[in-house]
Enzyme design. Sequence first.
Site, PDB file in Angstrom:
ATOM      1  N   ASP A  30       4.934  -2.547  -2.141  1.00  6.56           N
ATOM      2  CA  ASP A  30       4.175  -3.737  -2.515  1.00  6.56           C
ATOM      3  C   ASP A  30       3.080  -3.890  -1.459  1.00  6.56           C
ATOM      4  O   ASP A  30       3.363  -4.182  -0.302  1.00  6.56           O
ATOM      5  CB  ASP A  30       5.113  -4.948  -2.527  1.00  6.56           C
ATOM      6  CG  ASP A  30       4.384  -6.273  -2.785  1.00  6.56           C
ATOM      7  OD1 ASP A  30       3.148  -6.268  -2.914  1.00  6.56           O
ATOM      8  OD2 ASP A  30       5.071  -7.311  -2.852  1.00  6.56           O
ATOM      9  N   LYS A  79      -4.861 -11.622  -3.408  1.00  6.78           N
ATOM     10  CA  LYS A  79      -4.879 -11.716  -1.951  1.00  6.78           C
ATOM     11  C   LYS A  79      -6.190 -11.127  -1.402  1.00  6.78           C
ATOM     12  O   LYS A  79      -6.894 -11.766  -0.669  1.00  6.78           O
ATOM     13  CB  LYS A  79      -3.678 -10.978  -1.343  1.00  6.78           C
ATOM     14  CG  LYS A  79      -2.334 -11.400  -1.915  1.00  6.78           C
ATOM     15  CD  LYS A  79      -1.945 -12.823  -1.542  1.00  6.78           C
ATOM     16  CE  LYS A  79      -0.918 -13.436  -2.452  1.00  6.78           C
ATOM     17  NZ  LYS A  79       0.410 -12.873  -2.389  1.00  6.78           N
ATOM     18  N   TRP A  97       9.045 -11.699   0.332  1.00  7.45           N
ATOM     19  CA  TRP A  97       8.675 -10.926  -0.863  1.00  7.45           C
ATOM     20  C   TRP A  97       9.587  -9.729  -1.049  1.00  7.45           C
ATOM     21  O   TRP A  97       9.949  -9.387  -2.179  1.00  7.45           O
ATOM     22  CB  TRP A  97       7.205 -10.518  -0.817  1.00  7.45           C
ATOM     23  CG  TRP A  97       6.290 -11.702  -0.836  1.00  7.45           C
ATOM     24  CD1 TRP A  97       5.416 -12.074   0.133  1.00  7.45           C
ATOM     25  CD2 TRP A  97       6.182 -12.706  -1.872  1.00  7.45           C
ATOM     26  NE1 TRP A  97       4.765 -13.232  -0.233  1.00  7.45           N
ATOM     27  CE2 TRP A  97       5.217 -13.639  -1.441  1.00  7.45           C
ATOM     28  CE3 TRP A  97       6.811 -12.904  -3.107  1.00  7.45           C
ATOM     29  CZ2 TRP A  97       4.864 -14.757  -2.203  1.00  7.45           C
ATOM     30  CZ3 TRP A  97       6.454 -14.003  -3.866  1.00  7.45           C
ATOM     31  CH2 TRP A  97       5.496 -14.908  -3.430  1.00  7.45           C
TER      32      TRP A  97
END
Length: 360
Positions: free
Chosen positions: A171, A195, A101
Amino acid sequence: MSRVYNFSAGPAVLPEEVLKEAADEMLDYKGCGMSVMEMSHRSKVFDQIIKEAEADLRELMNIPDNYKVLFLQGGASMQFAAVPMNLMKNRKAGYILTGQWSKKAFAEAKIYGEAVELASSADKTFSYIPDVSDLPITDDMDYVYICENNTIYGTKYKTLPDTKGKLLVADQSSCFLSEPVDVTKYGVIYAGVQKNVGPAGVVIAIIREDLITDDVLEGTPTMVKWKTQADADSLYNTPPCYGIYICGKVFKWLLKTGGLEKRKEINIEKAKILYDFLDESKLFKGTVEKESRSLMNVPFVTGNDELDAKFIKEAKAAGFENLKGHRTVGGMRASIYNAMPIEGVKKLVEFMKKFEAENA
Ligand SMILES: *Cc1c(COP(=O)(O)O)cnc(C)c1O
Protein backbone atom coordinates in the site's frame (compact mmCIF):
# COMPACT_ATOMS: atom_id res chain seq x y z
CA MET A 1 -8.51 34.64 -4.04
CA SER A 2 -6.06 33.53 -1.43
CA ARG A 3 -4.72 30.04 -0.98
CA VAL A 4 -3.60 28.68 2.38
CA TYR A 5 -0.69 26.35 3.03
CA ASN A 6 -2.60 23.10 3.30
CA PHE A 7 -0.84 20.41 5.33
CA SER A 8 -3.76 17.95 5.15
CA ALA A 9 -2.92 14.24 5.13
CA GLY A 10 -5.61 13.66 2.52
CA PRO A 11 -7.44 14.70 0.50
CA ALA A 12 -4.48 16.99 0.15
CA VAL A 13 -2.85 19.84 -1.68
CA LEU A 14 -2.60 19.63 -5.48
CA PRO A 15 -0.29 21.61 -7.78
CA GLU A 16 -1.78 25.05 -8.35
CA GLU A 17 -0.81 24.85 -12.01
CA VAL A 18 -2.93 21.71 -12.41
CA LEU A 19 -5.93 23.27 -10.71
CA LYS A 20 -5.68 26.35 -12.91
CA GLU A 21 -5.49 24.28 -16.06
CA ALA A 22 -8.50 22.26 -14.94
CA ALA A 23 -10.37 25.50 -14.23
CA ASP A 24 -9.58 26.77 -17.72
CA GLU A 25 -10.92 23.56 -19.23
CA MET A 26 -13.94 23.33 -16.96
CA LEU A 27 -16.63 24.48 -19.40
CA ASP A 28 -15.05 23.41 -22.64
CA TYR A 29 -12.42 20.68 -22.72
CA LYS A 30 -10.20 21.32 -25.74
CA GLY A 31 -12.99 22.50 -27.99
CA CYS A 32 -15.42 19.65 -27.42
CA GLY A 33 -17.94 22.00 -25.80
CA MET A 34 -18.29 20.15 -22.53
CA SER A 35 -16.50 19.45 -19.30
CA VAL A 36 -14.63 16.17 -18.72
CA MET A 37 -17.24 15.63 -15.99
CA GLU A 38 -19.99 15.59 -18.57
CA MET A 39 -18.57 13.35 -21.26
CA SER A 40 -19.10 9.67 -21.94
CA HIS A 41 -16.40 7.40 -20.61
CA ARG A 42 -16.71 5.59 -23.96
CA SER A 43 -15.98 8.74 -25.97
CA LYS A 44 -12.84 9.17 -28.07
CA VAL A 45 -11.89 12.21 -26.03
CA PHE A 46 -11.98 10.35 -22.72
CA ASP A 47 -10.26 7.35 -24.26
CA GLN A 48 -7.34 9.62 -25.05
CA ILE A 49 -7.34 11.07 -21.52
CA ILE A 50 -7.12 7.67 -19.81
CA LYS A 51 -4.62 6.23 -22.30
CA GLU A 52 -2.36 9.26 -21.98
CA ALA A 53 -2.60 9.13 -18.19
CA GLU A 54 -1.51 5.49 -18.22
CA ALA A 55 1.32 6.13 -20.68
CA ASP A 56 2.62 9.05 -18.61
CA LEU A 57 2.46 7.04 -15.39
CA ARG A 58 4.37 4.20 -17.07
CA GLU A 59 7.04 6.64 -18.15
CA LEU A 60 7.26 8.29 -14.73
CA MET A 61 7.60 5.02 -12.82
CA ASN A 62 9.34 3.04 -15.53
CA ILE A 63 6.66 0.35 -15.27
CA PRO A 64 7.62 -2.83 -17.16
CA ASP A 65 5.31 -4.20 -19.86
CA ASN A 66 4.40 -7.24 -17.80
CA TYR A 67 2.62 -5.05 -15.25
CA LYS A 68 -0.94 -3.79 -15.71
CA VAL A 69 -2.03 -0.37 -14.55
CA LEU A 70 -5.60 -0.24 -13.26
CA PHE A 71 -7.67 2.79 -12.32
CA LEU A 72 -10.10 1.56 -9.68
CA GLN A 73 -12.66 2.81 -7.18
CA GLY A 74 -13.54 1.93 -3.61
CA GLY A 75 -10.54 3.59 -2.04
CA ALA A 76 -7.39 1.97 -0.80
CA SER A 77 -9.67 0.30 1.74
CA MET A 78 -11.37 -1.79 -0.95
CA GLN A 79 -7.97 -3.21 -1.88
CA PHE A 80 -7.62 -4.47 1.70
CA ALA A 81 -10.18 -7.09 0.59
CA ALA A 82 -9.19 -7.28 -3.07
CA VAL A 83 -5.63 -8.34 -2.20
CA PRO A 84 -6.61 -11.53 -0.33
CA MET A 85 -9.53 -12.27 -2.67
CA ASN A 86 -7.26 -12.18 -5.71
CA LEU A 87 -4.07 -13.61 -4.23
CA MET A 88 -4.86 -16.01 -1.39
CA LYS A 89 -4.61 -19.34 -3.22
CA ASN A 90 -3.34 -21.08 -0.05
CA ARG A 91 -5.43 -18.86 2.17
CA LYS A 92 -2.39 -17.72 4.07
CA ALA A 93 -0.38 -14.49 4.00
CA GLY A 94 2.08 -12.55 6.12
CA TYR A 95 1.45 -8.99 7.30
CA ILE A 96 3.84 -6.45 8.79
CA LEU A 97 2.03 -4.17 11.18
CA THR A 98 3.27 -0.59 11.16
CA GLY A 99 0.12 1.39 11.90
CA GLN A 100 -3.61 1.78 11.44
CA TRP A 101 -3.71 1.09 7.73
CA SER A 102 -1.75 -2.15 7.86
CA LYS A 103 -3.82 -3.22 10.87
CA LYS A 104 -6.99 -2.62 8.90
CA ALA A 105 -5.65 -4.56 5.92
CA PHE A 106 -4.61 -7.36 8.29
CA ALA A 107 -8.07 -7.51 9.90
CA GLU A 108 -9.69 -7.60 6.46
CA ALA A 109 -7.43 -10.43 5.28
CA LYS A 110 -8.45 -12.48 8.31
CA ILE A 111 -11.97 -12.64 6.91
CA TYR A 112 -10.64 -14.65 3.96
CA GLY A 113 -7.83 -16.75 5.36
CA GLU A 114 -4.99 -17.02 7.80
CA ALA A 115 -3.24 -13.67 8.13
CA VAL A 116 -0.02 -13.98 10.10
CA GLU A 117 1.68 -11.10 11.89
CA LEU A 118 5.31 -11.20 10.71
CA ALA A 119 6.53 -8.15 12.62
CA SER A 120 5.03 -5.14 14.36
CA SER A 121 6.03 -1.78 15.81
CA ALA A 122 2.95 -1.54 18.03
CA ASP A 123 5.17 -1.76 21.15
CA LYS A 124 6.31 1.85 20.61
CA THR A 125 3.12 3.31 19.12
CA PHE A 126 4.32 2.59 15.59
CA SER A 127 7.11 5.16 15.82
CA TYR A 128 9.56 3.03 13.83
CA ILE A 129 9.74 0.42 11.07
CA PRO A 130 10.63 -2.99 12.52
CA ASP A 131 13.58 -5.08 11.36
CA VAL A 132 12.37 -6.86 8.24
CA SER A 133 15.57 -8.62 7.24
CA ASP A 134 14.65 -12.08 8.55
CA LEU A 135 10.92 -12.55 8.95
CA PRO A 136 9.17 -15.81 9.89
CA ILE A 137 7.83 -16.29 6.36
CA THR A 138 6.66 -19.81 5.57
CA ASP A 139 6.52 -21.53 2.23
CA ASP A 140 2.74 -21.70 2.12
CA MET A 141 2.24 -17.94 2.34
CA ASP A 142 0.72 -16.39 -0.77
CA TYR A 143 2.26 -12.96 -0.23
CA VAL A 144 3.86 -10.55 2.21
CA TYR A 145 2.01 -7.30 2.83
CA ILE A 146 3.33 -3.89 3.84
CA CYS A 147 2.06 -0.35 4.16
CA GLU A 148 5.11 1.39 2.78
CA ASN A 149 4.53 4.88 4.18
CA ASN A 150 2.50 5.21 7.34
CA THR A 151 0.42 8.33 6.90
CA ILE A 152 -0.71 8.59 10.50
CA TYR A 153 2.54 7.78 12.31
CA GLY A 154 4.96 9.28 9.78
CA THR A 155 7.19 6.28 9.17
CA LYS A 156 8.51 4.91 5.89
CA TYR A 157 10.38 1.75 4.89
CA LYS A 158 13.93 2.60 3.81
CA THR A 159 14.59 -0.95 2.67
CA LEU A 160 11.94 -3.38 1.54
CA PRO A 161 11.46 -6.60 3.53
CA ASP A 162 13.25 -9.76 2.51
CA THR A 163 10.17 -11.72 1.43
CA LYS A 164 12.13 -14.96 0.94
CA GLY A 165 10.88 -15.26 -2.59
CA LYS A 166 7.24 -14.50 -1.79
CA LEU A 167 5.26 -11.81 -3.53
CA LEU A 168 5.44 -8.34 -2.06
CA VAL A 169 2.21 -6.34 -1.88
CA ALA A 170 2.49 -2.68 -0.93
CA ASP A 171 0.00 0.00 0.00
CA GLN A 172 1.83 3.10 -1.24
CA SER A 173 -1.08 5.52 -0.80
CA SER A 174 0.87 8.24 0.96
CA CYS A 175 4.24 7.90 -0.80
CA PHE A 176 3.09 7.14 -4.35
CA LEU A 177 5.21 9.11 -6.86
CA SER A 178 7.20 10.79 -4.08
CA GLU A 179 10.39 9.04 -5.23
CA PRO A 180 11.44 6.39 -7.75
CA VAL A 181 10.59 2.76 -6.96
CA ASP A 182 11.75 -0.45 -8.59
CA VAL A 183 8.39 -1.86 -9.69
CA THR A 184 9.92 -5.27 -10.41
CA LYS A 185 10.41 -5.82 -6.67
CA TYR A 186 6.66 -5.89 -6.14
CA GLY A 187 3.82 -8.16 -7.15
CA VAL A 188 1.27 -5.45 -6.45
CA ILE A 189 1.52 -1.74 -5.68
CA TYR A 190 -1.63 0.21 -5.01
CA ALA A 191 -2.43 3.72 -3.87
CA GLY A 192 -5.46 5.83 -3.15
CA VAL A 193 -4.63 8.97 -5.11
CA GLN A 194 -6.05 11.55 -2.70
CA LYS A 195 -2.82 11.72 -0.73
CA ASN A 196 -0.23 12.62 -3.33
CA VAL A 197 -1.74 12.51 -6.81
CA GLY A 198 -5.31 13.64 -7.30
CA PRO A 199 -8.85 13.95 -6.00
CA ALA A 200 -10.44 11.24 -3.85
CA GLY A 201 -12.23 8.48 -5.74
CA VAL A 202 -9.40 6.91 -7.72
CA VAL A 203 -7.13 4.06 -6.70
CA ILE A 204 -4.21 3.15 -8.92
CA ALA A 205 -3.11 -0.48 -8.85
CA ILE A 206 0.03 -1.72 -10.59
CA ILE A 207 -0.14 -5.49 -10.78
CA ARG A 208 2.16 -8.07 -12.30
CA GLU A 209 0.27 -9.66 -15.17
CA ASP A 210 0.53 -13.28 -14.03
CA LEU A 211 -1.27 -12.37 -10.78
CA ILE A 212 -4.36 -11.26 -12.67
CA THR A 213 -6.38 -14.43 -13.16
CA ASP A 214 -9.80 -16.01 -12.85
CA ASP A 215 -8.48 -18.08 -9.96
CA VAL A 216 -9.85 -15.88 -7.18
CA LEU A 217 -11.59 -16.78 -3.92
CA GLU A 218 -15.11 -18.07 -4.29
CA GLY A 219 -17.60 -15.27 -3.88
CA THR A 220 -15.26 -12.51 -5.05
CA PRO A 221 -17.46 -9.75 -6.46
CA THR A 222 -16.98 -9.12 -10.18
CA MET A 223 -15.87 -5.58 -9.44
CA VAL A 224 -13.25 -6.69 -6.93
CA LYS A 225 -11.69 -9.21 -9.28
CA TRP A 226 -8.70 -7.49 -10.87
CA LYS A 227 -9.15 -9.45 -14.10
CA THR A 228 -12.51 -7.79 -14.71
CA GLN A 229 -10.91 -4.37 -14.83
CA ALA A 230 -7.72 -5.51 -16.55
CA ASP A 231 -9.68 -7.13 -19.40
CA ALA A 232 -11.68 -3.94 -19.85
CA ASP A 233 -8.72 -1.50 -19.58
CA SER A 234 -10.29 -0.03 -16.42
CA LEU A 235 -13.54 0.62 -18.30
CA TYR A 236 -15.63 -2.33 -17.13
CA ASN A 237 -18.06 0.15 -15.64
CA THR A 238 -18.06 3.94 -15.43
CA PRO A 239 -14.67 4.92 -14.03
CA PRO A 240 -14.03 8.05 -11.93
CA CYS A 241 -13.42 10.02 -15.13
CA TYR A 242 -12.74 13.44 -13.70
CA GLY A 243 -10.34 12.09 -11.08
CA ILE A 244 -8.39 10.18 -13.71
CA TYR A 245 -8.18 13.35 -15.79
CA ILE A 246 -6.69 15.30 -12.85
CA CYS A 247 -4.25 12.46 -12.08
CA GLY A 248 -3.16 12.63 -15.72
CA LYS A 249 -2.40 16.33 -15.33
CA VAL A 250 -0.39 15.66 -12.18
CA PHE A 251 1.63 12.99 -14.04
CA LYS A 252 2.44 15.57 -16.73
CA TRP A 253 3.40 18.10 -14.05
CA LEU A 254 5.76 15.55 -12.48
CA LEU A 255 7.31 14.68 -15.85
CA LYS A 256 7.75 18.35 -16.71
CA THR A 257 9.39 19.15 -13.37
CA GLY A 258 12.07 16.51 -13.71
CA GLY A 259 10.43 13.16 -12.94
CA LEU A 260 10.74 11.11 -9.78
CA GLU A 261 14.54 11.35 -9.28
CA LYS A 262 14.22 15.13 -9.15
CA ARG A 263 11.08 14.86 -7.04
CA LYS A 264 12.92 12.77 -4.48
CA GLU A 265 15.67 15.41 -4.23
CA ILE A 266 13.09 18.13 -3.68
CA ASN A 267 11.23 16.03 -1.12
CA ILE A 268 14.42 15.29 0.83
CA GLU A 269 15.37 18.97 0.86
CA LYS A 270 11.88 19.98 1.91
CA ALA A 271 11.53 17.43 4.71
CA LYS A 272 15.02 18.24 5.99
CA ILE A 273 14.00 21.83 6.71
CA LEU A 274 11.32 20.62 9.08
CA TYR A 275 13.25 17.71 10.62
CA ASP A 276 16.35 19.84 11.23
CA PHE A 277 14.22 22.35 13.09
CA LEU A 278 12.49 19.63 15.13
CA ASP A 279 15.90 18.23 16.10
CA GLU A 280 17.11 21.54 17.46
CA SER A 281 13.87 22.93 18.90
CA LYS A 282 13.43 23.12 22.66
CA LEU A 283 9.64 23.13 22.35
CA PHE A 284 8.71 20.89 19.44
CA LYS A 285 9.89 17.37 18.86
CA GLY A 286 9.37 14.77 16.17
CA THR A 287 7.77 11.50 17.30
CA VAL A 288 9.48 9.12 14.88
CA GLU A 289 12.85 7.36 15.16
CA LYS A 290 15.26 9.05 12.78
CA GLU A 291 15.96 6.05 10.53
CA SER A 292 12.24 5.55 9.89
CA ARG A 293 11.19 9.11 9.10
CA SER A 294 8.74 9.69 6.26
CA LEU A 295 9.38 12.38 3.66
CA MET A 296 5.65 12.92 3.33
CA ASN A 297 4.07 12.96 6.80
CA VAL A 298 5.82 14.60 9.73
CA PRO A 299 4.20 14.21 13.16
CA PHE A 300 5.43 16.32 16.06
CA VAL A 301 4.38 17.36 19.57
CA THR A 302 5.20 19.91 22.25
CA GLY A 303 4.49 17.37 24.97
CA ASN A 304 1.68 19.55 26.30
CA ASP A 305 -1.84 19.03 24.91
CA GLU A 306 -2.95 22.58 25.66
CA LEU A 307 0.07 24.04 23.93
CA ASP A 308 -0.51 21.73 20.95
CA ALA A 309 -4.09 23.02 20.68
CA LYS A 310 -2.91 26.63 20.96
CA PHE A 311 -0.33 26.04 18.24
CA ILE A 312 -2.85 24.48 15.86
CA LYS A 313 -5.26 27.36 16.42
CA GLU A 314 -2.68 30.10 15.92
CA ALA A 315 -1.17 28.33 12.93
CA LYS A 316 -4.60 28.18 11.30
CA ALA A 317 -5.12 31.89 11.88
CA ALA A 318 -1.76 32.50 10.19
CA GLY A 319 -2.73 30.50 7.07
CA PHE A 320 -1.30 27.06 7.90
CA GLU A 321 -4.20 24.63 7.67
CA ASN A 322 -4.79 21.05 8.76
CA LEU A 323 -1.85 20.66 11.13
CA LYS A 324 -3.80 18.70 13.71
CA GLY A 325 -2.49 15.17 14.20
CA HIS A 326 -4.69 12.16 13.45
CA ARG A 327 -7.50 11.80 15.96
CA THR A 328 -5.97 8.57 17.28
CA VAL A 329 -2.53 10.05 18.07
CA GLY A 330 -3.04 13.75 18.83
CA GLY A 331 -0.30 16.37 18.54
CA MET A 332 0.50 17.81 15.14
CA ARG A 333 1.25 16.42 11.73
CA ALA A 334 2.47 18.30 8.69
CA SER A 335 1.84 16.39 5.48
CA ILE A 336 4.24 17.77 2.93
CA TYR A 337 3.29 15.93 -0.25
CA ASN A 338 4.72 16.65 -3.71
CA ALA A 339 2.49 19.66 -4.29
CA MET A 340 3.46 21.44 -1.04
CA PRO A 341 5.87 24.14 -2.16
CA ILE A 342 9.18 24.41 -0.32
CA GLU A 343 8.25 27.96 0.78
CA GLY A 344 5.27 26.44 2.61
CA VAL A 345 7.62 24.42 4.80
CA LYS A 346 10.06 27.32 5.27
CA LYS A 347 7.24 29.58 6.37
CA LEU A 348 5.84 26.93 8.70
CA VAL A 349 9.24 26.59 10.37
CA GLU A 350 9.48 30.39 10.74
CA PHE A 351 6.08 30.35 12.37
CA MET A 352 7.10 27.51 14.70
CA LYS A 353 10.22 29.45 15.74
CA LYS A 354 8.11 32.48 16.53
CA PHE A 355 5.65 30.37 18.50
CA GLU A 356 8.51 28.77 20.40
CA ALA A 357 9.95 32.16 21.35
CA GLU A 358 6.56 33.40 22.52
CA ASN A 359 5.82 30.31 24.55
CA ALA A 360 9.21 29.59 26.07
C1 LIG B 1 -5.60 7.15 3.45
C2 LIG B 1 -4.99 5.80 3.42
C3 LIG B 1 -5.77 4.64 3.23
C4 LIG B 1 -7.28 4.68 3.11
O1 LIG B 1 -7.63 5.22 1.91
P1 LIG B 1 -9.16 5.26 1.42
O2 LIG B 1 -9.01 5.69 0.01
O3 LIG B 1 -9.85 6.27 2.29
O4 LIG B 1 -9.72 3.91 1.56
C5 LIG B 1 -5.13 3.44 3.18
N1 LIG B 1 -3.78 3.35 3.29
C6 LIG B 1 -3.01 4.44 3.48
C7 LIG B 1 -1.53 4.28 3.61
C8 LIG B 1 -3.59 5.69 3.56
O5 LIG B 1 -2.83 6.78 3.74
